[in-house]
Each structure stands twice: as structure tokens, then as C-alpha cells.
Design a protein around this motif. Sequence first.
Motif, PDB file in Angstrom:
ATOM      1  N   SER A 254       0.850  -1.192   0.000  1.00  0.00           N
ATOM      2  CA  SER A 254       0.000   0.000   0.000  1.00  0.00           C
ATOM      3  C   SER A 254       0.882   1.237   0.000  1.00  0.00           C
ATOM      4  O   SER A 254       1.869   1.322   0.737  1.00  0.00           O
ATOM      5  N   PHE A 255       0.507   2.180  -0.845  1.00  0.00           N
ATOM      6  CA  PHE A 255       1.249   3.428  -0.976  1.00  0.00           C
ATOM      7  C   PHE A 255       0.272   4.600  -0.903  1.00  0.00           C
ATOM      8  O   PHE A 255      -0.952   4.408  -0.898  1.00  0.00           O
ATOM      9  N   ASP A 256       0.831   5.813  -0.867  1.00  0.00           N
ATOM     10  CA  ASP A 256      -0.016   7.002  -0.856  1.00  0.00           C
ATOM     11  C   ASP A 256      -0.905   7.055  -2.092  1.00  0.00           C
ATOM     12  O   ASP A 256      -2.038   7.550  -2.033  1.00  0.00           O
ATOM     13  N   TRP A 257      -0.403   6.554  -3.201  1.00  0.00           N
ATOM     14  CA  TRP A 257      -1.133   6.657  -4.466  1.00  0.00           C
ATOM     15  C   TRP A 257      -2.048   5.461  -4.744  1.00  0.00           C
ATOM     16  O   TRP A 257      -2.811   5.461  -5.715  1.00  0.00           O
ATOM     17  N   GLY A 258      -1.991   4.394  -3.930  1.00  0.00           N
ATOM     18  CA  GLY A 258      -2.836   3.231  -4.177  1.00  0.00           C
ATOM     19  C   GLY A 258      -2.173   1.948  -3.732  1.00  0.00           C
ATOM     20  O   GLY A 258      -1.378   1.936  -2.774  1.00  0.00           O
ATOM     21  N   ARG A 259      -2.462   0.857  -4.431  1.00  0.00           N
ATOM     22  CA  ARG A 259      -1.930  -0.454  -4.081  1.00  0.00           C
ATOM     23  C   ARG A 259      -1.220  -1.068  -5.276  1.00  0.00           C
ATOM     24  O   ARG A 259      -1.609  -0.862  -6.433  1.00  0.00           O
ATOM     25  N   LEU A 260      -0.193  -1.847  -4.954  1.00  0.00           N
ATOM     26  CA  LEU A 260       0.585  -2.529  -5.983  1.00  0.00           C
ATOM     27  C   LEU A 260       0.690  -4.002  -5.614  1.00  0.00           C
ATOM     28  O   LEU A 260       0.976  -4.349  -4.457  1.00  0.00           O
ATOM     29  N   ALA A 261       0.455  -4.873  -6.592  1.00  0.00           N
ATOM     30  CA  ALA A 261       0.577  -6.316  -6.392  1.00  0.00           C
ATOM     31  C   ALA A 261       1.442  -6.882  -7.502  1.00  0.00           C
ATOM     32  O   ALA A 261       1.277  -6.525  -8.684  1.00  0.00           O
ATOM     33  N   ALA A 262       2.363  -7.752  -7.137  1.00  0.00           N
ATOM     34  CA  ALA A 262       3.254  -8.375  -8.106  1.00  0.00           C
ATOM     35  C   ALA A 262       3.392  -9.849  -7.760  1.00  0.00           C
ATOM     36  O   ALA A 262       3.348 -10.241  -6.587  1.00  0.00           O
ATOM     37  N   ARG A 263       3.574 -10.665  -8.789  1.00  0.00           N
ATOM     38  CA  ARG A 263       3.708 -12.100  -8.591  1.00  0.00           C
ATOM     39  C   ARG A 263       4.594 -12.696  -9.684  1.00  0.00           C
ATOM     40  O   ARG A 263       4.487 -12.316 -10.862  1.00  0.00           O
ATOM     41  N   VAL A 264       5.456 -13.614  -9.308  1.00  0.00           N
ATOM     42  CA  VAL A 264       6.209 -14.425 -10.257  1.00  0.00           C
ATOM     43  C   VAL A 264       6.091 -15.875  -9.789  1.00  0.00           C
ATOM     44  O   VAL A 264       6.048 -16.149  -8.587  1.00  0.00           O
ATOM     45  N   TYR A 265       6.034 -16.786 -10.743  1.00  0.00           N
ATOM     46  CA  TYR A 265       5.901 -18.194 -10.376  1.00  0.00           C
ATOM     47  C   TYR A 265       6.560 -19.083 -11.429  1.00  0.00           C
ATOM     48  O   TYR A 265       6.765 -18.675 -12.581  1.00  0.00           O
ATOM     49  N   ARG A 266       6.856 -20.285 -10.996  1.00  0.00           N
ATOM     50  CA  ARG A 266       7.501 -21.277 -11.855  1.00  0.00           C
ATOM     51  C   ARG A 266       6.932 -22.642 -11.516  1.00  0.00           C
ATOM     52  O   ARG A 266       6.880 -23.040 -10.355  1.00  0.00           O
TER      53      ARG A 266
END
Length: 771
Positions: free
Chosen positions: A294-306
Motif C-alpha cells: 500500500s502506498f499514498d497513491w494506491g496499491r501494488l501487487a506483483a507475482r512471479v511463479y515457476r
Amino acid sequence: MQIANLTIRPLIAALLTAFGPSCLAAEPVAELGVVRVTAPRPDGRSLFAERLDEQGLRALRSATSDVASLLRDVPGVSLYGAGAVSSLPAIHGLADERLRLTVDGMDLYAACPNHMNTPLSYLDPIQVAVIDVWAGLSPVSAGGDAIGGVIRVESAPPVFARAGQGSLTQGEAGAFYRSNGHGWGVNLAAAYATESFSLGYRGAGAESENYKAGGTFKSYDFTGRAGHTLPRDEVGSTAYRTRNHQFTAAYKAGGHLIEAKVLYQDMPYQLYPNQRMDMLDNESTKVNLRYAGSFDWGRLAARVYRETVDHYMDFGADKRYWYGMASGGSTASNGIPCSPIGPTCAAGMPMYTAAKNTGAKLQADLPLSQKDLLRLGAELVRYRLDDWWEPSGAGMWPYTFWNIRDGKRDRTALFGEWEARLNPQWLTLAGLRYERVATDAGPVTGYIHATPLYSGSGGTGSQTTDAVAFNNADRSRTFNNWDLTLLAKYTVSARQDIAFGLAHKERAPSLYELYPWSTWQMAALMNNFVGDGNGYVGNLDLKKEKANTLSATFDWHAPDRSWEFKATPYYTRVSDYIDAVRCGMGMSGNCPGNNPAANQFLRLKYANHDARLYGLDLSTRLLLAKTSLGEFGLKGLLNYTHGKNTDTDDGLYNIMPLNAKLTLTHKRGGWDNAVEWVMVKGKDEVSQVRNEIETSGYSLVNLRTSYAWKQARLDFGIENLFDRFYRLPTGGAYVGQGTTMTNPPLPNYPQWGTAVPGPGRSVYAGLNVKF
């Protein structure tokens, strides 16, 4: 006593007619300047989905080891029969890779020409925490490259100690037993956590013998193996053994979370009653890394998988293993062990698949105002597949047969989605997604050549002719998919909502639709992921499927949701629907052909047609009465789907006929009880091109009861209480025992025309204890 009966009348009327004598979006936030978000914003997408949470899932965990069967009470969902832990969910008649199935955010594929290792088979039901189902109208942020909808399965999130608690240690252990097939299983979970760090494990193992139907359904008992027979009420090739493990580590600080999951599956065997082969080993490892912040400007989600998959098929215990003239020939009831392996003696038919799946996702949620949210995202999936069959003798000799070699399927996607709360009554969701799908495959060989560097024609089953034509063709394909979804929900009053929308979805053909190259009858029979007993040949000229869906859900309910009634009509038009055409019969039959053969298994080739699907889902839930004996309630469900190939006027394959369910519920203290009545109409609208088998209507009664303490839960139930015999409308054709590689079948062995029967009576019990 309070009785609410207004909402049940439409459903009861619909049942009698059919069967007869046979808002919470983001809250407005005061203007306080810059505010750091530390809690998840309510997700408006969930208002368009059916959600199964812990409460809805736990009642079924002791009754099944198949995650897909947890969806049995979701409106519009039916199941394609397959192995006991890998049935395929269908939404409004669209199944398998026409749906986007994700597990913990990973896009997974079946790495098998028979789709035995389906995405949902990589979890045990005890590992599932929540399931979201979008039927047809799915947000573009939920996934692409699918036309029928999205099923998103999530395992339990990491646990953390509360502020000031110090550390947290918890665990859970359980076991179950099921009488039909003598199935049993165990599960174990443990977690250790501080306020910022978490470690967890959850594992489960399950196994079962073949199940028995509610009566005899065959006139033979041989299995193709001398000395091994099956009772005539036993459904061959329905046994399984599976083990699943999940390890989790997570760290959180402020509004940021980093999580790592490792999923490992070892499935020693899963046998298939509607496939000519069986899974005799499946090993998969998945590494999944996730960040959410969570940031001042919104939300960020990241994912990597194998993901890596090693898959092996051959003939299981109930199917003939020895082939060739030295084993007694193709017309013998049982194969005789022979040696040496060579032109007259074959030891099984080993088939291997190895796959690697690498993916990455990035999504940003950007609040544009107090009422508007913008989602932007990108996805990348790189899929690699090899499918080869090692020589085993007789016609499968002397070299390795490459069904798909160096298969590639790469997806790159960008999407944008705007969620808007226009006023207290209106919520809208609009999204656009572009996806590029690039596929390719390397040159191939049949059993009769060592390398692809050859020319000519002929060979057993025209292997040389087919391989040369395939190798000389341009095998690379690129598809540009566009998805558009427009959804809206209107709150008419405290008692009525209307959700409606329009979606345009596109799907590129799969590797197993494009690249299986051999028209040889035996090779074609190995390429079948729908369980109808036919053989399939790929088609390099396939176009992408394009579907337009219009749907609405009318929701009447009490303000406190003590009763509700929902009606969902839908209509889908599919351009270039991937159906099938018949090939000529005999070893050198051309594809496509025009063979009118009926009442037998066929050889088919994938081909594009246009199709139409429409139907209606009805569901209701209400509180009947509150008394000193507890709360009595009623739940109802009715599903109807009609599907047709509009080019040929033929029915679409595996469409579930009209079906309904009524459940009387009772709760008192720790008790939770249910009596369930399942009704299914006879199936007479079938796919003629596939010689699909018709089935009769039936009704079943199931009982469930449970008692929950603070730290324990006991489940008990009886499935198919009256031991009724019935055939599964979408279970496929029975080829679960005997000489399954013979087509047409042996004399006195009526393979075609026997639909896979459903299980007879089964008593089950399960106990889970938390500590």
C-alpha cells in the motif's frame, strides 16, 4: 415461528414444470490530505462473482478429494467426469481451457494429451480457503484467453500474531473415511508466526480403490489381464492415490507483504474410467512469490511463479498391458505376458509429458477519486511442453513417437479496468484487455523413424506421410486476443438488486488442439481430453474462438438476507467455436472425412464452427422457521443450458441436461444438518458428430450432518442414500477395463454405448482437530 415462503414459490413452480411426473464498494473518505492506505480496499469485482468461503467449503471436504466438486452448489456450474480427483468444471456448457482456472494467482494448464493433471487437481480440498467464480461475465483483471468465465482458487493466507501477542503457534490434524471404494485420507497443518514473520505447512494425502455403482452395468468381468477380473457393478479404473504439500513463508511490515509458497504434488496413480490410458505418476513443483503493498497513491501487487510437471501414463491395473501377436493377438480377452519386446510383443504403452510454466503478473490499483478506481496490469506466461511415447513393441516400435516436440505457448497481456460508484445505487465495471498468444512446435517423428530428417509416404497408420506433411508446414501461430467487459449493478431497493453486463472474450487454440499430427487410429485415440472414447487429430489451421455473452442476475432478498431468490438468464454466441469433424475410417482415412458410422468410436479432427449457448440459473435460500429445536431452512438450485453448433445444427458435446437440487437445512448449537434431493433430466440432446451417449434421468438423496466444537469438527454423511443406479450425463464413455486400445471393440465387449455410471451408496465420516 417465523416462516418466509414468498421466494420459494418461483423455484418450486419451475421444478414442477421441468420434472413433472417423470454494494460494497469503497466507502467515501473524508478529505484529510494525503492518507497512507494500510488495509485492503473493498473489491467491487466480488459483487459480480459467486464466492465459496470457509463456511461453504468445510461441509464438503470429508465427502470429496476433488477440488472441482466443491463447486457443485454454484449456479451454472457442472462437472465433466474424469479421474476421481481431477474432474473438469464447466460454466454454462463451456469447460476446460475455455475457462481461466487459477490457483493462488498462477495460470496453470493440463500437461497431458488426456488432460489428466488439471489445474484444480494440484490442491486437496483441505488446502482451499476461498473460491471465486465468474460465470461468463468476468472482469478483464481476473484473467484472459478464455471465453466461458474464471474460477479463482486461493489457499489459506499466512497468519501473523496480533500486536503485543509475541508469537503464535497453531496446528490442525484430520482424517476421513469413505465406504464406497474404501477411500481414506489424512491432513496436517502447522504454523508459527510473530507479528511480522510467518511460517506454515499444510499437507494432505488421500487414496481409494475403485468405486461401485448402484447396480450391475456390464455383461463381462475380464480386464485384459489374466487372473484379474472385476465385479459387474464395479466401475473399473476409478482408484487413485495422491499426496499434496504446501509450504509458506511470509513477511509483513507496515502496508507491505512478501509471501513465498512452494506447492509439491506426488500422485503415484489416478486411473480413468473414460480414458484408454491411466496416470501412473505425476510430480509437480510450483514456486510462487507474491508482493502486495500500500502506498499514498494506491496499491501494488506483483507475482512471479515457476511450475514444472513430470507426467507418466500407461495402462493401469484394470486395463490390458500385453499386446502383439505373441500376447494372444488383438482379439484375445486377456493379454498374455510375452518376450522379447519387439515386433510381435508389446509391454504396455509408456507415454511421457514434461512441462514448464513460468509466469509474472503486475497490477496497480489507483484510486482516481472517492468513487473511482482504476486497475492497470500486465501479465506474462511462458509455457513449454514435450509429449513423447517411448517404444514398447508391436506397432509401437522401434523408435520414440513424438506427439508434441518443443511445444511453446507464450502469452503477453495488458489490461485496464475502471470501477466506479456513480451513486449509492449504481456500481459499474468496465475493462479492456489485449493479449498476444504465440504458439509453435518442433518437427516430429513416429515409431518408424529415428529422426525427422526423412521424406516419403506410407508407414503404419500413414505415420511417414503425416509426419512429413507436419514437418514441412509452417507451425508457428500468433493470435491477437481482445477482451471487453461492461458490467453494472443497480440497487433498486433494500430488497432488490440487478446485475447485468456484456462481455466479448477471445481464446487461442491450445497446443493439444493445434499440434497432434498423426491420423493413425492408435495415435489419435491417445489424444482425447473430453472422455468420449474417440480419437482426435490436431489442426494447424484453427482460428481463435470469439464469444459474445449477454447476461443479467435479478436478485430479490430480505434486507438481512434471511431469504433470497436469484434468476440469471444468459446468452452466448461463439464464432469459430472449436468443435470436430469426422475422419475417414481405416488406417489411412483422410481428415476431415464424411463417415456416417454410428454406434461406435470414431476418429475426429478439430475444426472451427459457430455455436450458440443459452440458459437460465435459478437459486434460492430462505429461513423457514426458528424454533426451540433450531433453525430450519431451504436452499434450491436449478440450471438449464442449451448448446448447439449453428453450422451443422448438431448439439454441443457434454452439455449438462436440466438439473435441480433442493436442500432442507437445520442448525442448532454446534449441529449443522442437511437433507439434499438431486434431480437430473434425461439427456437426449447430444453431439451426433461424436456419437455422444444418451443417458436417463435420475434423482438422488444425500444426507449430511456435522457437529463443531471450539477446536474440533466431526462430519458424517451418506451420498446416494438409496443406492440408486444412474449414469453420469457428462461422465463420458466407459473404457475403464479390458483391451482399451481396440477400436472397434472386441466381440461381447460393448465398449461403445456404456456411459460411466455414478457411484452407489457411500457412507463417509471425517474428523478435524485444531491445536
